[in-house]
Motif scaffolding. Structure first.
Motif, PDB file in Angstrom:
ATOM      1  N   MET A  33      -5.455 -12.406   5.959  1.00  0.00           N
ATOM      2  CA  MET A  33      -5.056 -13.700   6.498  1.00  0.00           C
ATOM      3  C   MET A  33      -3.604 -14.065   6.180  1.00  0.00           C
ATOM      4  SD  MET A  33      -7.691 -14.468   8.134  1.00  0.00           S
ATOM      5  CE  MET A  33      -7.352 -16.131   8.635  1.00  0.00           C
ATOM      6  N   ALA A  34      -2.866 -13.203   5.490  1.00  0.00           N
ATOM      7  CA  ALA A  34      -1.483 -13.493   5.118  1.00  0.00           C
ATOM      8  C   ALA A  34      -0.556 -13.295   6.314  1.00  0.00           C
ATOM      9  CB  ALA A  34      -1.047 -12.589   3.974  1.00  0.00           C
ATOM     10  N   ASN A  35       0.445 -14.174   6.436  1.00  0.00           N
ATOM     11  CA  ASN A  35       1.423 -14.025   7.502  1.00  0.00           C
ATOM     12  C   ASN A  35       2.744 -13.527   6.932  1.00  0.00           C
ATOM     13  OD1 ASN A  35       2.704 -16.262   6.386  1.00  0.00           O
ATOM     14  ND2 ASN A  35       1.750 -17.690   7.807  1.00  0.00           N
ATOM     15  N   LYS A  36       3.734 -13.316   7.811  1.00  0.00           N
ATOM     16  CA  LYS A  36       4.998 -12.725   7.391  1.00  0.00           C
ATOM     17  C   LYS A  36       5.745 -13.600   6.384  1.00  0.00           C
ATOM     18  CE  LYS A  36       5.946 -10.071  11.563  1.00  0.00           C
ATOM     19  NZ  LYS A  36       6.943  -9.783  12.599  1.00  0.00           N
ATOM     20  N   ILE A  37       5.699 -14.891   6.562  1.00  0.00           N
ATOM     21  CA  ILE A  37       6.410 -15.808   5.664  1.00  0.00           C
ATOM     22  C   ILE A  37       5.800 -15.759   4.269  1.00  0.00           C
ATOM     23  CG2 ILE A  37       7.006 -18.227   5.273  1.00  0.00           C
ATOM     24  CD1 ILE A  37       6.907 -18.524   8.377  1.00  0.00           C
ATOM     25  N   VAL A  54      10.186  -8.347   7.516  1.00  0.00           N
ATOM     26  CA  VAL A  54       8.796  -7.980   7.271  1.00  0.00           C
ATOM     27  C   VAL A  54       8.152  -7.633   8.607  1.00  0.00           C
ATOM     28  CG1 VAL A  54       6.542  -8.761   6.441  1.00  0.00           C
ATOM     29  CG2 VAL A  54       8.613  -9.511   5.266  1.00  0.00           C
ATOM     30  N   ASN A  55       7.573  -6.442   8.701  1.00  0.00           N
ATOM     31  CA  ASN A  55       6.798  -6.025   9.875  1.00  0.00           C
ATOM     32  C   ASN A  55       5.354  -5.825   9.441  1.00  0.00           C
ATOM     33  OD1 ASN A  55       9.076  -5.963  11.505  1.00  0.00           O
ATOM     34  ND2 ASN A  55       9.528  -3.848  10.934  1.00  0.00           N
ATOM     35  N   VAL A  56       4.418  -6.286  10.265  1.00  0.00           N
ATOM     36  CA  VAL A  56       2.998  -6.257   9.911  1.00  0.00           C
ATOM     37  C   VAL A  56       2.242  -5.387  10.904  1.00  0.00           C
ATOM     38  CG1 VAL A  56       0.941  -7.666   9.620  1.00  0.00           C
ATOM     39  CG2 VAL A  56       3.137  -8.537   8.871  1.00  0.00           C
ATOM     40  N   VAL A  57       1.338  -4.547  10.372  1.00  0.00           N
ATOM     41  CA  VAL A  57       0.498  -3.668  11.187  1.00  0.00           C
ATOM     42  C   VAL A  57      -0.948  -3.912  10.797  1.00  0.00           C
ATOM     43  CG1 VAL A  57      -0.061  -1.274  11.731  1.00  0.00           C
ATOM     44  CG2 VAL A  57       2.295  -1.928  11.272  1.00  0.00           C
ATOM     45  N   ARG A  58      -1.810  -4.099  11.793  1.00  0.00           N
ATOM     46  CA  ARG A  58      -3.241  -4.277  11.540  1.00  0.00           C
ATOM     47  C   ARG A  58      -4.004  -3.114  12.141  1.00  0.00           C
ATOM     48  NH1 ARG A  58      -5.093 -10.282  11.239  1.00  0.00           N
ATOM     49  NH2 ARG A  58      -6.885  -9.140  10.531  1.00  0.00           N
ATOM     50  N   ARG A  59      -5.044  -2.680  11.418  1.00  0.00           N
ATOM     51  CA  ARG A  59      -5.968  -1.707  11.986  1.00  0.00           C
ATOM     52  C   ARG A  59      -7.353  -2.320  11.969  1.00  0.00           C
ATOM     53  NH1 ARG A  59      -8.020   3.525   9.365  1.00  0.00           N
ATOM     54  NH2 ARG A  59     -10.016   2.527   9.600  1.00  0.00           N
ATOM     55  N   ARG A  60      -7.963  -2.358  13.101  1.00  0.00           N
ATOM     56  CA  ARG A  60      -9.283  -2.985  13.209  1.00  0.00           C
ATOM     57  C   ARG A  60     -10.344  -2.083  12.597  1.00  0.00           C
ATOM     58  NH1 ARG A  60     -12.224  -0.861  17.448  1.00  0.00           N
ATOM     59  NH2 ARG A  60     -11.042   0.505  18.807  1.00  0.00           N
ATOM     60  N   GLY A  76     -11.303  -2.129   8.235  1.00  0.00           N
ATOM     61  CA  GLY A  76      -9.932  -2.290   8.697  1.00  0.00           C
ATOM     62  C   GLY A  76      -9.035  -2.724   7.553  1.00  0.00           C
ATOM     63  N   PHE A  77      -7.731  -2.784   7.822  1.00  0.00           N
ATOM     64  CA  PHE A  77      -6.779  -3.217   6.803  1.00  0.00           C
ATOM     65  C   PHE A  77      -5.548  -3.782   7.483  1.00  0.00           C
ATOM     66  CE2 PHE A  77      -6.196   1.350   7.457  1.00  0.00           C
ATOM     67  CZ  PHE A  77      -4.865   1.413   7.822  1.00  0.00           C
ATOM     68  N   LYS A  78      -4.682  -4.368   6.673  1.00  0.00           N
ATOM     69  CA  LYS A  78      -3.424  -4.910   7.146  1.00  0.00           C
ATOM     70  C   LYS A  78      -2.321  -4.409   6.228  1.00  0.00           C
ATOM     71  CE  LYS A  78      -1.482  -9.326   8.618  1.00  0.00           C
ATOM     72  NZ  LYS A  78      -1.763 -10.768   8.707  1.00  0.00           N
ATOM     73  N   LYS A  79      -1.259  -3.828   6.816  1.00  0.00           N
ATOM     74  CA  LYS A  79      -0.133  -3.307   6.051  1.00  0.00           C
ATOM     75  C   LYS A  79       1.109  -4.115   6.384  1.00  0.00           C
ATOM     76  CE  LYS A  79      -0.091   0.940   7.554  1.00  0.00           C
ATOM     77  NZ  LYS A  79       0.183   2.371   7.726  1.00  0.00           N
ATOM     78  N   ALA A  80       2.008  -4.206   5.411  1.00  0.00           N
ATOM     79  CA  ALA A  80       3.283  -4.865   5.630  1.00  0.00           C
ATOM     80  C   ALA A  80       4.400  -3.909   5.260  1.00  0.00           C
ATOM     81  CB  ALA A  80       3.382  -6.130   4.795  1.00  0.00           C
ATOM     82  N   TYR A  81       5.302  -3.677   6.203  1.00  0.00           N
ATOM     83  CA  TYR A  81       6.509  -2.893   5.955  1.00  0.00           C
ATOM     84  C   TYR A  81       7.604  -3.893   5.584  1.00  0.00           C
ATOM     85  CZ  TYR A  81       4.358   1.175   8.158  1.00  0.00           C
ATOM     86  OH  TYR A  81       3.536   2.235   8.460  1.00  0.00           O
ATOM     87  N   VAL A  82       8.012  -3.890   4.327  1.00  0.00           N
ATOM     88  CA  VAL A  82       8.969  -4.866   3.812  1.00  0.00           C
ATOM     89  C   VAL A  82      10.317  -4.178   3.652  1.00  0.00           C
ATOM     90  CG1 VAL A  82       9.486  -6.417   1.901  1.00  0.00           C
ATOM     91  CG2 VAL A  82       7.120  -6.084   2.619  1.00  0.00           C
ATOM     92  N   THR A  83      11.334  -4.676   4.365  1.00  0.00           N
ATOM     93  CA  THR A  83      12.687  -4.138   4.257  1.00  0.00           C
ATOM     94  C   THR A  83      13.452  -4.965   3.237  1.00  0.00           C
ATOM     95  OG1 THR A  83      12.615  -3.509   6.583  1.00  0.00           O
ATOM     96  CG2 THR A  83      14.773  -3.542   5.522  1.00  0.00           C
ATOM     97  N   LEU A  84      14.010  -4.278   2.241  1.00  0.00           N
ATOM     98  CA  LEU A  84      14.736  -4.954   1.174  1.00  0.00           C
ATOM     99  C   LEU A  84      16.220  -5.015   1.497  1.00  0.00           C
ATOM    100  CD1 LEU A  84      13.024  -3.222  -1.866  1.00  0.00           C
ATOM    101  CD2 LEU A  84      12.413  -5.383  -0.799  1.00  0.00           C
ATOM    102  N   ALA A  85      16.907  -5.975   0.872  1.00  0.00           N
ATOM    103  CA  ALA A  85      18.343  -6.121   1.062  1.00  0.00           C
ATOM    104  C   ALA A  85      19.070  -4.928   0.452  1.00  0.00           C
ATOM    105  CB  ALA A  85      18.831  -7.424   0.432  1.00  0.00           C
ATOM    106  N   GLU A  86      20.290  -4.710   0.901  1.00  0.00           N
ATOM    107  CA  GLU A  86      21.110  -3.605   0.408  1.00  0.00           C
ATOM    108  C   GLU A  86      21.339  -3.762  -1.094  1.00  0.00           C
ATOM    109  OE1 GLU A  86      22.743  -0.030   0.941  1.00  0.00           O
ATOM    110  OE2 GLU A  86      21.977  -1.231   2.599  1.00  0.00           O
ATOM    111  N   GLY A  87      21.040  -2.722  -1.853  1.00  0.00           N
ATOM    112  CA  GLY A  87      21.232  -2.754  -3.301  1.00  0.00           C
ATOM    113  C   GLY A  87      19.981  -3.106  -4.083  1.00  0.00           C
ATOM    114  N   ASP A  88      18.976  -3.698  -3.448  1.00  0.00           N
ATOM    115  CA  ASP A  88      17.718  -4.019  -4.130  1.00  0.00           C
ATOM    116  C   ASP A  88      16.753  -2.854  -3.976  1.00  0.00           C
ATOM    117  OD1 ASP A  88      18.541  -6.492  -4.921  1.00  0.00           O
ATOM    118  OD2 ASP A  88      17.599  -7.555  -3.258  1.00  0.00           O
ATOM    119  N   LYS A  89      15.893  -2.666  -4.973  1.00  0.00           N
ATOM    120  CA  LYS A  89      14.843  -1.661  -4.864  1.00  0.00           C
ATOM    121  C   LYS A  89      13.709  -2.022  -5.801  1.00  0.00           C
ATOM    122  CE  LYS A  89      17.190   1.584  -7.932  1.00  0.00           C
ATOM    123  NZ  LYS A  89      17.634   2.962  -8.076  1.00  0.00           N
ATOM    124  N   ILE A  90      12.531  -1.506  -5.468  1.00  0.00           N
ATOM    125  CA  ILE A  90      11.333  -1.714  -6.266  1.00  0.00           C
ATOM    126  C   ILE A  90      10.912  -0.346  -6.805  1.00  0.00           C
ATOM    127  CG2 ILE A  90       8.932  -2.432  -6.242  1.00  0.00           C
ATOM    128  CD1 ILE A  90       9.628  -4.347  -3.984  1.00  0.00           C
TER     129      ILE A  90
END
Length: 96
Positions: A33-37, A54-60, A76-90
């Motif tokens: 139920m989470a959104n991009k924000i 943030v890009n979101v992909v759902r699989r039913r 099913g599941f929901k994935k989020a592709y999170v793009t980080l700012a230049e210089g940041d990393k996890i």
């Protein structure tokens, strides 16, 4: 919602590792139920980084059938592709 309820777990695979190296993206399994924000705020709060996109992909859920009759299902599941700012990393497994 707290970030612990939004970000379920990071996705660790070859494709996720390549996305992390090439385009500074991190992939998470997130709450359905989470959104991009909410996802953006959760990542910024949890890891103290700046998120640019943030890009979101759902699989039913899928039903598995044998001889035309449904026998089981795959959740099913929901994935989020999170793009980080230049210089940041996890860092998840660096130095192990």
């Amino acid at each position: 919602m707290s970030y612990a309820k939004i970000l379920l777990k990071p996705l660790v695979s070859e494709k996720a590792t390549k996305a992390k190296e090439d385009s500074n993206q991190v992939i998470f399994y997130v709450a359905p139920m989470a959104n991009k924000i909410e996802i953006k705020a959760a990542v910024e709060e949890a890891f103290k980084v700046k998120v640019t996109e943030v890009n979101v992909v759902r699989r039913r859920p899928l039903k598995r059938a044998r001889h035309g009759r449904p026998t089981s299902h795959v959740p099913g599941f929901k994935k989020a592709y999170v793009t980080l700012a230049e210089g940041d990393k996890i860092e998840f497994f660096e130095g192990v």
